[in-house]
Scaffold this active site. Structure first.
Site, PDB file in Angstrom:
ATOM      1  N   LYS A   1      -0.067   4.895   3.711  1.00 14.34           N
ATOM      2  CA  LYS A   1      -0.228   4.299   2.385  1.00 14.34           C
ATOM      3  C   LYS A   1       0.505   5.174   1.357  1.00 14.34           C
ATOM      4  O   LYS A   1       1.714   5.096   1.240  1.00 14.34           O
ATOM      5  CB  LYS A   1      -1.704   4.071   2.089  1.00 14.34           C
ATOM      6  CG  LYS A   1      -2.298   2.990   3.013  1.00 14.34           C
ATOM      7  CD  LYS A   1      -3.738   2.685   2.725  1.00 14.34           C
ATOM      8  CE  LYS A   1      -4.222   1.463   3.489  1.00 14.34           C
ATOM      9  NZ  LYS A   1      -4.141   1.584   4.962  1.00 14.34           N
TER      10      LYS A   1
ATOM     11  N   SER B   1     -11.082  -0.563  -0.843  1.00 16.79           N
ATOM     12  CA  SER B   1      -9.753  -1.109  -1.106  1.00 16.79           C
ATOM     13  C   SER B   1      -9.744  -2.493  -1.724  1.00 16.79           C
ATOM     14  O   SER B   1      -8.746  -2.886  -2.316  1.00 16.79           O
ATOM     15  CB  SER B   1      -8.941  -1.144   0.189  1.00 16.79           C
ATOM     16  OG  SER B   1      -9.536  -2.010   1.138  1.00 16.79           O
TER      17      SER B   1
ATOM     18  N   HIS C   1     -14.874  -0.244   6.061  1.00 15.72           N
ATOM     19  CA  HIS C   1     -13.740  -0.937   6.674  1.00 15.72           C
ATOM     20  C   HIS C   1     -14.062  -1.371   8.100  1.00 15.72           C
ATOM     21  O   HIS C   1     -14.882  -0.758   8.783  1.00 15.72           O
ATOM     22  CB  HIS C   1     -12.522  -0.006   6.665  1.00 15.72           C
ATOM     23  CG  HIS C   1     -11.252  -0.675   7.054  1.00 15.72           C
ATOM     24  ND1 HIS C   1     -10.749  -0.631   8.331  1.00 15.72           N
ATOM     25  CD2 HIS C   1     -10.381  -1.419   6.322  1.00 15.72           C
ATOM     26  CE1 HIS C   1      -9.607  -1.301   8.382  1.00 15.72           C
ATOM     27  NE2 HIS C   1      -9.365  -1.791   7.178  1.00 15.72           N
TER      28      HIS C   1
ATOM     29  N   GLU D   1     -16.661   5.457   2.423  1.00 20.31           N
ATOM     30  CA  GLU D   1     -15.297   5.577   1.918  1.00 20.31           C
ATOM     31  C   GLU D   1     -15.320   6.163   0.512  1.00 20.31           C
ATOM     32  O   GLU D   1     -16.343   6.121  -0.176  1.00 20.31           O
ATOM     33  CB  GLU D   1     -14.610   4.208   1.895  1.00 20.31           C
ATOM     34  CG  GLU D   1     -14.548   3.525   3.251  1.00 20.31           C
ATOM     35  CD  GLU D   1     -13.850   2.167   3.197  1.00 20.31           C
ATOM     36  OE1 GLU D   1     -12.859   2.027   2.451  1.00 20.31           O
ATOM     37  OE2 GLU D   1     -14.302   1.241   3.904  1.00 20.31           O
TER      38      GLU D   1
ATOM     39  N   HIS E   1      -7.435   5.237   1.040  1.00 20.18           N
ATOM     40  CA  HIS E   1      -6.879   4.683  -0.198  1.00 20.18           C
ATOM     41  C   HIS E   1      -6.914   5.689  -1.345  1.00 20.18           C
ATOM     42  O   HIS E   1      -6.760   5.317  -2.510  1.00 20.18           O
ATOM     43  CB  HIS E   1      -7.621   3.405  -0.586  1.00 20.18           C
ATOM     44  CG  HIS E   1      -7.374   2.270   0.347  1.00 20.18           C
ATOM     45  ND1 HIS E   1      -6.257   1.467   0.262  1.00 20.18           N
ATOM     46  CD2 HIS E   1      -8.075   1.834   1.417  1.00 20.18           C
ATOM     47  CE1 HIS E   1      -6.295   0.566   1.227  1.00 20.18           C
ATOM     48  NE2 HIS E   1      -7.382   0.769   1.946  1.00 20.18           N
TER      49      HIS E   1
ATOM     50  N   ASP F   1     -13.980   8.400   4.573  1.00 11.71           N
ATOM     51  CA  ASP F   1     -12.677   7.736   4.720  1.00 11.71           C
ATOM     52  C   ASP F   1     -11.972   7.785   3.362  1.00 11.71           C
ATOM     53  O   ASP F   1     -12.430   7.176   2.399  1.00 11.71           O
ATOM     54  CB  ASP F   1     -12.921   6.292   5.174  1.00 11.71           C
ATOM     55  CG  ASP F   1     -11.648   5.458   5.265  1.00 11.71           C
ATOM     56  OD1 ASP F   1     -10.772   5.587   4.391  1.00 11.71           O
ATOM     57  OD2 ASP F   1     -11.545   4.647   6.198  1.00 11.71           O
TER      58      ASP F   1
ATOM     59  N   ASN G   1       0.811  -1.215   0.000  1.00 10.25           N
ATOM     60  CA  ASN G   1       0.000   0.000   0.000  1.00 10.25           C
ATOM     61  C   ASN G   1       0.849   1.272   0.000  1.00 10.25           C
ATOM     62  O   ASN G   1       0.303   2.372   0.088  1.00 10.25           O
ATOM     63  CB  ASN G   1      -0.942   0.013   1.200  1.00 10.25           C
ATOM     64  CG  ASN G   1      -2.112  -0.933   1.016  1.00 10.25           C
ATOM     65  OD1 ASN G   1      -2.420  -1.349  -0.089  1.00 10.25           O
ATOM     66  ND2 ASN G   1      -2.758  -1.287   2.112  1.00 10.25           N
TER      67      ASN G   1
END
Length: 404
Positions: free
Chosen positions: A247, A188, A141, A184, A216, A213, A53
């Protein structure tokens, strides 16, 4: 009860199902990543990592390393304790200012990880805002789910990225009840992207706060790396933007960016912030440097997009099935936990290619996959080796190929 037998029995059941996780024992090599030393038995001494990541390779960027070395020499190894007891190191202050600026917010608040920032913030907001109702995307998540659960608030799970279902559920609630929509930007495992603008429209109509969120997405999207919300010009419409430093920024830590009052509220009431030792100053300095670099440099993002597009096209040409999406994540679909683990082990042993199998409960049963994350530090030769090896193992396993 024989506790040891219980532990061993449950672990054996995981192994029988193909869902037992093993860790690759590797050493990242600064300056040559994605190449890494491997200490696993029955594996080559050197491997190429395809599942990191550290999306842009910033974990080995010379400026980031220099900032960390200098701060380590000037401040020492650790923060000395919690920020409440031991004081806030000035590098934390600088980093929070940089993060607030990145997301166009009044303030930001640092945590020790993205998991902790989600857990602490969501549990605090949902528990402390009287009668708060949380609406959570079905594929959020685990850190978000645990934070909401810990708050013991009323919770409703809406269908993944389904704005109509979200609006229907909001319409069934008391119009005067405080509400928080948690979702999100980039998911991911599938790599799909949320309809942020539409969710904000619904939130505005029903008087709900929004919690996005972007772990990513930060560093990767938007003209300065502010995430998908920055790319789409929506940062000002979100109540809270949460992100990670571990990440695309290549270091460690999590954060939220929001109004000054909200950040201060979480700082004052969140046990996950108050009672946790702060990030080491060298880590904060490295993250600060990485963020500042990516605010002004688009080279890493453009190179990553080129690698992602090439890997997708090459796999498509040889019929290796992947989930199509608009993000940087390339899920190679296997659909069987035993085969997924076996393919991962075979790639490591025979080609020095490390890609971790993704099995249940991270993804639903029957959707097991290899999750590829092409980056600017992967070479043309790395891509050739990956594609050749996947084609070989697909034929050996007699797995179905997709039709172009």
């Amino acid at each position: 009860m024989n506790y040891e037998d219980f532990f061993k029995g449950r672990l054996q059941a995981l192994q029988d199902e193909g869902n037992y996780r093993t860790f690759a024992d590797i050493e990242r090599r600064a300056g040559s990543f994605p190449n890494a030393a491997c200490h696993n038995d029955n594996a080559p001494d050197n491997v190429t990592v395809w599942c990191s990541n550290d999306y842009l390779g910033m974990g080995q960027h010379p400026d980031v390393l220099q900032a960390m070395h200098e701060t380590l020499d000037s401040c020492g190894a650790g923060a000395g304790g919690t920020r409440n007891i031991s004081g806030t190191n000035h590098h934390h202050v600088l980093l929070e200012r940089e993060l607030a600026d990145l997301h166009g917010k009044e303030a930001a608040l640092l945590f020790t990880s993205g998991y902790v920032s989600n857990w602490a913030t969501l549990s605090t907001l949902a528990a402390k805002v009287p009668d708060c109702v949380v609406l959570s995307d079905a594929l959020n998540h685990a850190s978000m789910i645990e934070g909401i659960r810990h708050s013991r608030c009323e919770k409703h799970v809406f269908k993944h990225n389904d704005v109509a279902d979200l609006e229907r559920r909001l319409g069934d609630l008391d119009p005067d009840a405080p509400k928080l929509i948690a979702f999100e930007s980039v998911y991911s495992m599938d790599g799909d992207i949320a309809p942020i603008a539409e969710i904000c429209d619904v939130a505005d109509a029903y008087g709900a706060m929004t919690y996005l969120d972007e772990v990513h997405a930060v560093g990767l999207y938007g003209p300065r790396g502010g995430g998908v919300a920055e790319r789409e010009g929506l940062m000002d419409r979100l109540t809270v933007i949460e992100g990670t430093l571990g990440k695309a920024f290549g270091v460690l830590g999590g954060y939220i960016a929001a109004s000054a009052a909200l950040c201060d509220f979480v700082r004052s009431f969140a046990s996950g912030f108050i009672f946790t030792t702060a990030l080491p100053p060298a880590v904060a300095a490295g993250a600060y440097t990485s963020i500042r670099h990516l605010k002004s440099s688009d080279a890493e993002r453009l190179a990553q997009r080129e690698r992602v597009a090439e890997v997708r096209a090459r796999l498509r040409r040889i019929g290796i099935p992947t989930l199509e999406n608009e993000s940087h994540i390339v899920p190679v679909m296997v659909g069987d936990p035993i085969k997924c683990k076996w393919i991962s082990d075979w790639l490591m042993a025979n080609h020095g290619i490390y890609v971790q199998p993704i099995n249940y409960p991270t993804v639903p049963k029957g959707t097991e996959r290899l999750r590829l994350t092409p980056s600017p530090v992967h070479s043309a030769g790395d891509i050739d080796s990956l594609v050749t090896a996947l084609s070989e193992i697909w034929s050996q396993c007699q797995l179905a190929r997709s039709v172009a």
